[in-house]
Write an enzyme that holds these catalytic residues in place. Structure first.
Site, mmCIF file in Angstrom:
data_model
loop_
_atom_site.group_PDB
_atom_site.id
_atom_site.type_symbol
_atom_site.label_atom_id
_atom_site.label_comp_id
_atom_site.label_asym_id
_atom_site.label_seq_id
_atom_site.Cartn_x
_atom_site.Cartn_y
_atom_site.Cartn_z
ATOM 1 N N SER A 199 0.809 -1.118 -0.164
ATOM 2 C CA SER A 199 -0.128 0.024 -0.093
ATOM 3 C C SER A 199 0.869 1.226 -0.054
ATOM 4 O O SER A 199 1.859 1.404 -0.971
ATOM 5 C CB SER A 199 -1.002 -0.096 1.382
ATOM 6 O OG SER A 199 -1.684 0.798 1.164
ATOM 7 N N THR A 200 0.700 2.240 0.982
ATOM 8 C CA THR A 200 1.454 3.441 0.859
ATOM 9 C C THR A 200 2.918 3.134 1.167
ATOM 10 O O THR A 200 3.246 2.225 1.915
ATOM 11 C CB THR A 200 0.991 4.078 2.260
ATOM 12 O OG1 THR A 200 -0.280 4.097 2.298
ATOM 13 C CG2 THR A 200 1.791 5.373 2.199
ATOM 14 N N HIS A 226 -2.173 -0.909 -3.833
ATOM 15 C CA HIS A 226 -3.292 0.086 -3.629
ATOM 16 C C HIS A 226 -2.917 1.409 -4.431
ATOM 17 O O HIS A 226 -2.292 2.069 -3.723
ATOM 18 C CB HIS A 226 -3.617 0.484 -1.875
ATOM 19 C CG HIS A 226 -3.958 -0.939 -1.247
ATOM 20 N ND1 HIS A 226 -3.885 -0.997 -0.004
ATOM 21 C CD2 HIS A 226 -4.493 -2.253 -1.691
ATOM 22 C CE1 HIS A 226 -4.438 -2.221 0.435
ATOM 23 N NE2 HIS A 226 -4.507 -2.797 -0.465
ATOM 24 N N MET A 319 -0.578 0.856 4.926
ATOM 25 C CA MET A 319 -1.632 1.201 6.107
ATOM 26 C C MET A 319 -2.589 0.311 6.251
ATOM 27 O O MET A 319 -3.186 -0.557 5.112
ATOM 28 C CB MET A 319 -2.131 2.311 6.096
ATOM 29 C CG MET A 319 -1.425 3.860 6.027
ATOM 30 S SD MET A 319 -1.930 5.299 5.899
ATOM 31 C CE MET A 319 -2.632 5.297 4.303
ATOM 32 N N ASP A 322 -5.274 -4.924 5.114
ATOM 33 C CA ASP A 322 -5.374 -5.590 3.977
ATOM 34 C C ASP A 322 -4.260 -6.675 3.816
ATOM 35 O O ASP A 322 -3.009 -6.172 4.008
ATOM 36 C CB ASP A 322 -5.499 -4.844 2.662
ATOM 37 C CG ASP A 322 -5.959 -5.708 1.320
ATOM 38 O OD1 ASP A 322 -6.554 -6.577 1.676
ATOM 39 O OD2 ASP A 322 -5.426 -5.046 0.489
#
Length: 327
Positions: A199-200, A226, A319, A322
């Site tokens: 993600s991030t 993401h 973050m 998931d």
């Protein structure tokens, strides 16, 4: 001995209380934000809106990268909100300079989601930006303020590092021979597929890790990042230039093959399915999981169902939860 133990306990209790007090005091301090954007109007509305947000303090603004770097030399900053297209020194070059001197300072890019803006934003994420926020396309102040409060503020809070955690580590010389490369060939013999959730901060992490996994006879690698659909194609293209194996944005029904890297397109879940003796990649628009689509959990479950213990799953930076259930 009991007296000594008692003293130790009191000392430990005092230290714990002191550390908690310091932590609580640090948490009460506002996030010190530097705004960097060549538009005076954007700087103005950001400053005005963020001024009313508890826990965030705009301590300075800059119209270009050079002025931002000068400001950072003089002031303690917790987060930099950085525009991409600026005169004198653009956001990408500014970010590179920041990473050279302040490697742990959180930087959030503020850019448009146009074709050109998406490419530049993706490049900034690979270079080392922590996250990005799309500039509001609306022209009325109420819509812009709502966008700042709903999208920008949560991301600022998410990337914030409490005081004391941004200290730079000493320089070290990395080994030119990666441990991953040294042991990968032997250990990969029983691995049928590698699935990655990120993600991030993902693009820079992928740029660091994937080149080490692209060895001869490596199993297929399937990645959920993401990211909006405007970015994933550019990310695949960018990573292909860095890896020995091709990185492609997945199309529905595409065959799963060794020595290939597949990236889920933004906005679609990705699953591995078996068709006869072949394995394919299937896309669908099912409900978001963990507020995400694509979701790492969806991919991980499908891989485990088919390949069982021959699946290697990696959860990288980001973050939220998931990927937790899928593992």
């Amino acid at each position: 001995t009991n007296e000594s133990l008692s003293k130790t306990q009191r000392s430990s209790s005092f230290d714990s209380h002191t550390n908690q007090h310091v932590q609580n005091k640090a948490e009460k301090k506002p996030i010190r934000l530097l705004l960097v954007d060549d538009s005076a109007a954007i700087r103005g509305i950001l400053s005005k809106t963020l001024r009313d947000i508890p826990g965030i303090k705009v301590i300075g603004t800059a119209a270009d990268g050079e002025k931002a770097l000068t400001f950072l030399e003089k002031e303690q900053v917790d987060i930099v909100l950085l525009d991409i297209e600026m005169p004198v020194m653009d956001g990408i070059e500014t970010l590179r300079r920041i990473r050279e001197k302040y490697s742990r300072l959180p930087v959030v890019m503020f850019s448009s989601l146009t074709e050109r803006g998406a490419k530049a934003t993706l490049e900034s994420l690979v270079v080392g930006a922590n996250d990005y926020v799309a500039k509001p396309t609306a022209t009325d102040n109420d819509s812009i303020v709502a966008r700042i409060e709903s999208e920008l503020v949560p991301k600022l809070r998410a990337v914030y590092r409490p005081p004391g955690t941004n200290k730079e580590c000493g320089n070290h010389t990395a080994s030119t021979k990666s441990p991953i490369q040294s042991h990968w060939t032997k250990k990969s013999q029983n691995i049928s597929v590698i699935v990655i959730g990120v993600s991030t901060g993902g693009p820079s992490a992928l740029a660091e890790i994937l080149p080490h996994l692209t060895v001869a006879d490596a199993p297929p690698i399937v990645v959920v990042q993401h990211m909006p659909k405007e970015f994933t194609g550019h990310l695949a293209e960018r990573l292909s230039k860095m890896c020995k194996h091709r990185v492609s944005e997945v199309s529905h029904g595409q065959a799963l093959q060794p020595e290939h890297i597949y990236l889920a397109p933004g906005g679609s879940h990705l699953e591995i399915q078996k068709r006869g003796k072949a394995f394919i990649l299937a896309l669908h628009n099912g409900p978001p999981e963990n507020s995400c689509r694509p979701s790492a959990d969806v991919l991980f479950r499908s891989a485990a169902k088919i390949f069982h213990s021959d699946t290697l799953a990696l959860v990288l930076t980001g973050m939220g939860n998931d990927g937790l259930q899928g593992c």
